[in-house]
Scaffold this active site. Structure first.
Site, PDB file in Angstrom:
ATOM      1  N   SER A 146       0.871  -1.198   0.000  1.00 43.86           N
ATOM      2  CA  SER A 146       0.000   0.000   0.000  1.00 43.86           C
ATOM      3  C   SER A 146       0.893   1.227   0.000  1.00 43.86           C
ATOM      4  O   SER A 146       1.999   1.192   0.561  1.00 43.86           O
ATOM      5  CB  SER A 146      -0.867   0.022   1.256  1.00 43.86           C
ATOM      6  OG  SER A 146      -1.477   1.295   1.418  1.00 43.86           O
ATOM      7  N   TYR A 159      -1.475  -0.782  10.411  1.00 48.29           N
ATOM      8  CA  TYR A 159      -1.658  -1.057   8.976  1.00 48.29           C
ATOM      9  C   TYR A 159      -0.439  -0.558   8.193  1.00 48.29           C
ATOM     10  O   TYR A 159       0.136  -1.288   7.378  1.00 48.29           O
ATOM     11  CB  TYR A 159      -2.941  -0.361   8.490  1.00 48.29           C
ATOM     12  CG  TYR A 159      -3.279  -0.610   7.041  1.00 48.29           C
ATOM     13  CD1 TYR A 159      -4.047  -1.726   6.677  1.00 48.29           C
ATOM     14  CD2 TYR A 159      -2.845   0.233   6.028  1.00 48.29           C
ATOM     15  CE1 TYR A 159      -4.369  -1.971   5.349  1.00 48.29           C
ATOM     16  CE2 TYR A 159      -3.158  -0.007   4.702  1.00 48.29           C
ATOM     17  CZ  TYR A 159      -3.924  -1.098   4.363  1.00 48.29           C
ATOM     18  OH  TYR A 159      -4.234  -1.340   3.039  1.00 48.29           O
TER      19      TYR A 159
HETATM   20  P1  NAI Z   1     -11.645  -5.955   1.012  1.00 51.98           P
HETATM   21  O1  NAI Z   1     -12.000  -5.787   2.446  1.00 51.98           O
HETATM   22  O2  NAI Z   1     -12.716  -5.834  -0.017  1.00 51.98           O
HETATM   23  O3  NAI Z   1     -10.900  -7.342   0.761  1.00 51.98           O
HETATM   24  C1  NAI Z   1     -10.052  -7.942   1.693  1.00 51.98           C
HETATM   25  C2  NAI Z   1     -10.202  -9.421   1.562  1.00 51.98           C
HETATM   26  O4  NAI Z   1      -9.325 -10.084   2.475  1.00 51.98           O
HETATM   27  C3  NAI Z   1     -11.618  -9.908   1.872  1.00 51.98           C
HETATM   28  O5  NAI Z   1     -11.974 -10.883   0.914  1.00 51.98           O
HETATM   29  C4  NAI Z   1     -11.462 -10.532   3.250  1.00 51.98           C
HETATM   30  O6  NAI Z   1     -12.401 -11.553   3.495  1.00 51.98           O
HETATM   31  C5  NAI Z   1     -10.054 -11.090   3.117  1.00 51.98           C
HETATM   32  N1  NAI Z   1      -9.459 -11.417   4.413  1.00 51.98           N
HETATM   33  C6  NAI Z   1      -9.329 -10.631   5.496  1.00 51.98           C
HETATM   34  N2  NAI Z   1      -8.764 -11.322   6.502  1.00 51.98           N
HETATM   35  C7  NAI Z   1      -8.527 -12.576   6.024  1.00 51.98           C
HETATM   36  C8  NAI Z   1      -7.972 -13.748   6.578  1.00 51.98           C
HETATM   37  N3  NAI Z   1      -7.549 -13.797   7.854  1.00 51.98           N
HETATM   38  N4  NAI Z   1      -7.859 -14.836   5.798  1.00 51.98           N
HETATM   39  C9  NAI Z   1      -8.285 -14.821   4.524  1.00 51.98           C
HETATM   40  N5  NAI Z   1      -8.847 -13.749   3.940  1.00 51.98           N
HETATM   41  C10 NAI Z   1      -8.961 -12.636   4.692  1.00 51.98           C
HETATM   42  O7  NAI Z   1     -10.489  -4.892   0.754  1.00 51.98           O
HETATM   43  P2  NAI Z   1      -9.595  -4.598  -0.536  1.00 51.98           P
HETATM   44  O8  NAI Z   1      -9.533  -3.145  -0.644  1.00 51.98           O
HETATM   45  O9  NAI Z   1     -10.019  -5.395  -1.687  1.00 51.98           O
HETATM   46  O10 NAI Z   1      -8.170  -5.084  -0.009  1.00 51.98           O
HETATM   47  C11 NAI Z   1      -7.364  -6.053  -0.669  1.00 51.98           C
HETATM   48  C12 NAI Z   1      -5.902  -5.781  -0.350  1.00 51.98           C
HETATM   49  O11 NAI Z   1      -5.516  -4.549  -0.936  1.00 51.98           O
HETATM   50  C13 NAI Z   1      -5.600  -5.648   1.154  1.00 51.98           C
HETATM   51  O12 NAI Z   1      -4.365  -6.262   1.446  1.00 51.98           O
HETATM   52  C14 NAI Z   1      -5.489  -4.161   1.346  1.00 51.98           C
HETATM   53  O13 NAI Z   1      -4.712  -3.804   2.464  1.00 51.98           O
HETATM   54  C15 NAI Z   1      -4.853  -3.764   0.027  1.00 51.98           C
HETATM   55  N6  NAI Z   1      -4.980  -2.366  -0.306  1.00 51.98           N
HETATM   56  C16 NAI Z   1      -6.220  -1.820  -0.494  1.00 51.98           C
HETATM   57  C17 NAI Z   1      -6.324  -0.482  -0.806  1.00 51.98           C
HETATM   58  C18 NAI Z   1      -7.640   0.170  -1.021  1.00 51.98           C
HETATM   59  O14 NAI Z   1      -7.667   1.415  -1.114  1.00 51.98           O
HETATM   60  N7  NAI Z   1      -8.742  -0.551  -1.105  1.00 51.98           N
HETATM   61  C19 NAI Z   1      -5.132   0.380  -0.936  1.00 51.98           C
HETATM   62  C20 NAI Z   1      -3.892  -0.314  -0.724  1.00 51.98           C
HETATM   63  C21 NAI Z   1      -3.835  -1.635  -0.423  1.00 51.98           C
END
Ligand code: NAI
Length: 255
Positions: A146, A159
Site C-alpha cells: 500500500s 496497517y
Molecule cells: P476488502 O476488504 O474488499 O478485501 C479484503 C479481503 O481479504 C476480503 O476478501 C477478506 O475476506 C479477506 N481477508 C481478510 N482477513 C482474512 C484472513 N484472515 N484470511 C483470509 N482472507 C482474509 O479490501 P480490498 O480493498 O479489496 O483489499 C485487498 C488488499 O488490498 C488488502 O491487502 C489491502 O490492504 C490492500 N490495499 C487496499 C487499498 C484500497 O484502497 N482498497 C489500498 C492499498 C492496499
C-alpha cells in the site's frame, strides 16, 4: 499474435478473493487464461464468485482459507495443488484495515492487523515458496502492499507498519528465492474504492482526500490490472523484489 501477458496453462491462487480487489483479480487472471482458485474465509461469497466466473476455457475453483492460521494455509495449498497439479502464481492479497490514533490503539487491534497483513502474507508466501521450489519451474508471488507503507498519515499505525514490512519482505524473499526461479514482487495501490474504505472515501473527508491526488480521482480495482498482469506473466521475467505503485500520483503530493 499471443499476448506477452498470456497466462494460458498457468494456475493461480488469490487470497482475500471474496471481495474487492481480490475478487476482481480473479476475473482478470481468468480472462488472461489462467486457472484460478479463489481463497478466503467467506465461502458463500467465494462459491458465488466462482460460479459467476465459470467459463469454457479455464478452471475456476475456491478453497476456504484463513491466512492467520498455518494449518489453514497448508490445507488451501494442498487442495489447490491437488486440483491443478502445481501453482504458478500466488496473489497475496488478503488484508484488513485499522482505524484509530496510535495513542489509543489497543494491543488487540495491533495483533489482529499484524496477524493478517504481515504474518498472513509471510505464511502464504512461505507455503507458495515451498510449493514452487519443489520443481525447477519456480513461479511468481505478488504481494499487495500500500502507499500507506511509504507515506505517513494518522490513524493507521499497525496497517502502515505492516504494509512497509510487506515491501521489505518482498525484497528479502526475492533475494533468497531467485535461485529457485521464484520471483517475488509487490503492488502498492493508492486509494481503491472497496468494502474496506468505501464509507470513508465517499464521506466529506474522503472528498477532501481526493483533491490531494494529482489525478483527482480514487482508483478502481481495474486500475491495478496492468501491474497484476505484468507481474503474473513472463513479461516481467527480469523483475524481482520490485514494488509497482499505482496511485494516481498520490505519493508525489504533499499531505
Ligand atoms: P476488502 O476488504 O474488499 O478485501 C479484503 C479481503 O481479504 C476480503 O476478501 C477478506 O475476506 C479477506 N481477508 C481478510 N482477513 C482474512 C484472513 N484472515 N484470511 C483470509 N482472507 C482474509 O479490501 P480490498 O480493498 O479489496 O483489499 C485487498 C488488499 O488490498 C488488502 O491487502 C489491502 O490492504 C490492500 N490495499 C487496499 C487499498 C484500497 O484502497 N482498497 C489500498 C492499498 C492496499
Amino acid at each position: 499474435m499471443t499476448s506477452i501477458f498470456d497466462l494460458s496453462g498457468k494456475s493461480a491462487l488469490i487470497t482475500g478473493a471474496s471481495s474487492g480487489i481480490g475478487s476482481h483479480f480473479a476475473e482478470t487472471l481468468t480472462q488472461a487464461g489462467a486457472n484460478v482458485v479463489l481463497a478466503s474465509r467467506r465461502t458463500r461469497r467465494l462459491k458465488k464468485r466462482a460460479k459467476e466466473l465459470k467459463n469454457p476455457h479455464t478452471e475456476i475453483s475456491w478453497v476456504q482459507l484463513d491466512v492467520t492460521n498455518r494449518d489453514s494455509v497448508e490445507a488451501a495449498f494442498h487442495e489447490t495443488a491437488t486440483l491443478f497439479g502445481r501453482i504458478d502464481i500466488v496473489v497475496n492479497n488478503a488484508g484488513i484495515a485499522s482505524q484509530g490514533l496510535a495513542l489509543e490503539t489497543t494491543e488487540r487491534t495491533w495483533d489482529d492487523v499484524i496477524a493478517t497483513n504481515l504474518k498472513g502474507v509471510w505464511l502464504v508466501a512461505q507455503q507458495a515458496g515451498q510449493h514452487m521450489a519443489a520443481d525447477s519451474r519456480g513461479g511468481t508471488i505478488i504481494n499487495i502492499a500500500s502507499i500507506l507503507g511509504r507515506r505517513v498519515m494518522g490513524g493507521v499505525a499497525p496497517y502502515a507498519a505492516a504494509k512497509a514490512a510487506v515491501e521489505h519482505l518482498t525484497r528479502v524473499l526475492a533475494y533468497e528465492w531467485a535461485r529457485h526461479s521464484i520471483r517475488v514482487n509487490a503492488i502498492a495501490p493508492g486509494y481503491i474504492v472497496t468494502d474496506m474504505n468505501r464509507d470513508y472515501l465517499e464521506s466529506p473527508l474522503g472528498e477532501k482526500a481526493k483533491l490531494k491526488i494529482p489525478q483527482k480521482r480514487f482508483g478502481r480495482p481495474e486500475d491495478l490490472d496492468g501491474p497484476l498482469l505484468l507481474l503474473a506473466s513472463d513479461a516481467s521475467s527480469y523483475m524481482t523484489g520490485s514494488t509497482i505503485v499505482a496511485d494516481g500520483g498520490h505519493l508525489q503530493s504533499s499531505m
